[in-house]
Design a protein around this motif. Structure first.
Motif, short mmCIF file in Angstrom:
data_model
loop_
_atom_site.label_atom_id
_atom_site.label_comp_id
_atom_site.label_asym_id
_atom_site.label_seq_id
_atom_site.Cartn_x
_atom_site.Cartn_y
_atom_site.Cartn_z
N ALA A 51 0.82 -1.21 0.00
CA ALA A 51 0.00 0.00 0.00
C ALA A 51 0.85 1.26 0.00
N ALA A 52 2.03 1.17 0.65
CA ALA A 52 2.91 2.34 0.73
C ALA A 52 3.81 2.48 -0.48
N GLY A 53 3.75 1.51 -1.41
CA GLY A 53 4.59 1.56 -2.60
C GLY A 53 6.03 1.15 -2.34
N CYS A 54 6.28 0.51 -1.20
CA CYS A 54 7.65 0.07 -0.88
C CYS A 54 8.04 -1.16 -1.70
N ILE A 55 7.04 -1.99 -2.02
CA ILE A 55 7.26 -3.15 -2.89
C ILE A 55 6.20 -3.13 -3.98
N ASP A 56 6.51 -3.76 -5.10
CA ASP A 56 5.59 -3.74 -6.25
C ASP A 56 4.66 -4.94 -6.29
#
Length: 364
Positions: free
Chosen positions: A238-243
């Motif tokens: 959700a935070a865009g840390c992983i795809d």
């Protein structure tokens, strides 16, 4: 904060002393952490509580209860496998992650006495943190539990009651006491605050590596690490840390596998099985309380289940010991399951396996 019933949707204060909803459903915690960011980590803390901004903590009780749990190293076993050394914990198992948060919650509530059922590690951890918090504690364990785990529970001042029969029967006896005597049920399965601690396993991996490995191998009995890990991975997504989600490989004993059987059959609830004695005592749960939740997550994220072959556990434990890793049998079962997974699907690279319990705890 509020608890929400996983079955009927009823909402109550998270300060309730009810172990579950009146309908029998287990509680989930209605808590939305801020978007995960490495910049929001409190680097003044050298423990899992460096992630306190992303955890459901009511006050600062954790500061006096914490024993520096977490921040365990990741080491290389070979070119394909890394090990997260979670038995480098105060009570020598990963359960300290959840127990520290759960007992901090109990302290906040003013709880004076708790009971819990366990195969050993969670009970030992809850006993230790209750001792620090000044909370009386009784732990129920099934017969056959490692004597050293029982010794550790009692050393912390807790009462340790040994129950004849299976792990599931042990839980029934403990819950009967909760119902009849009104003791607070500090359950690592029932209480959602426990998962606020196990989430930190993933936070740490991401901070340490700057990424999440392609494969995560996680043992599943009651699913306490599994559920926390998936929730944390969802937060990173959700935070865009992983795809994308890594491939999670969930391990069950071949002698106690209600979730694996259910997943293979496309069932929504754990399969009815007849558990047999297993060296992997830590995951020998025939009726996991959050089985439906685990199976729903497994279906959503295409999680694969694999057996830990019983006869391969001692050899896997010996192989790890030769590499300097002295772990308990349940932990060795993870490596045996990894080998079985490779035998079935072919070699996999970039795999992280949790070393969740120390060897001295399960020498019989």
């Amino acid at each position: 904060m509020e608890f929400v019933c996983s079955r009927c949707g009823k909402r109550v204060s998270s300060l309730t002393k009810d172990a579950c909803c009146t309908c029998g459903g287990l509680w989930k915690l209605d808590f939305q952490p801020p978007a995960f960011s490495l910049g929001k980590i409190d680097k003044t803390q050298w423990s899992m509580f460096r992630y306190h901004r992303f955890m459901a903590l009511e006050d600062d009780n954790w500061r006096m209860i914490s024993m520096g749990e977490g921040m365990t190293p990741i080491i290389s076993l070979n070119d394909d496998v890394m090990l997260k050394m979670d038995y480098y914990m105060p009570t020598l198992s990963y359960k300290d992650r959840g127990a520290a948060v759960l007992i901090a919650h109990c302290k906040y509530m003013g709880i004076k006495n708790v009971v819990q059922d366990s195969s050993g590690n969670a009970g030992n951890s809850v006993a230790a943190y209750c001792s620090r918090a000044g909370i009386q504690c009784e732990i129920f364990v099934p017969e056959g539990t490692s004597p050293k785990k029982i010794d550790m529970i009692r050393a912390h001042g807790a009462v340790c009651t040994i129950v004849e029969g299976s792990r599931d029967h042990c839980a029934q006896v403990c819950r009967r006491k909760v119902k009849e005597e009104g003791a607070y049920y500090a359950s690592h399965v029932y209480n959602p605050f426990f998962y606020e601690g196990t989430k930190t396993y993933i936070y740490e991996v991401f901070e340490q590596l700057g990424r999440i490995p392609r494969h995560l191998l996680i043992p599943v009995g009651n699913g306490t690490l599994f559920i926390g890990a998936v929730h944390a991975l969802e937060e990173l997504l959700a935070a865009g840390c992983i795809d994308e989600m890594p491939q999670i490989i969930a391990v069950q004993s071949e002698r106690c596998d209600p979730l694996l059987v259910a997943a293979e059959r496309g069932m929504k609830t754990p399969a009815e099985i007849h558990p047999q004695p297993t060296l992997a005592e830590g995951i020998a749960v025939g009726k996991p309380g959050r089985g439906e939740e685990i199976l729903a997550l497994a279906e959503k994220y295409q999680i694969r289940f694999i057996h830990a072959p019983e006869r391969q556990i001692p050899a896997a434990r010996a192989e790890l010991a030769e590499a300097g890793i002295y772990c308990e049998h349940t932990t060795a079962a993870n490596y045996a399951a990894y080998q079985a997974y490779c035998a079935r699907y072919g070699r996999i690279q970039d795999c992280l396996i949790t070393m969740c319990g120390a060897g001295l705890k399960s020498d019989h």
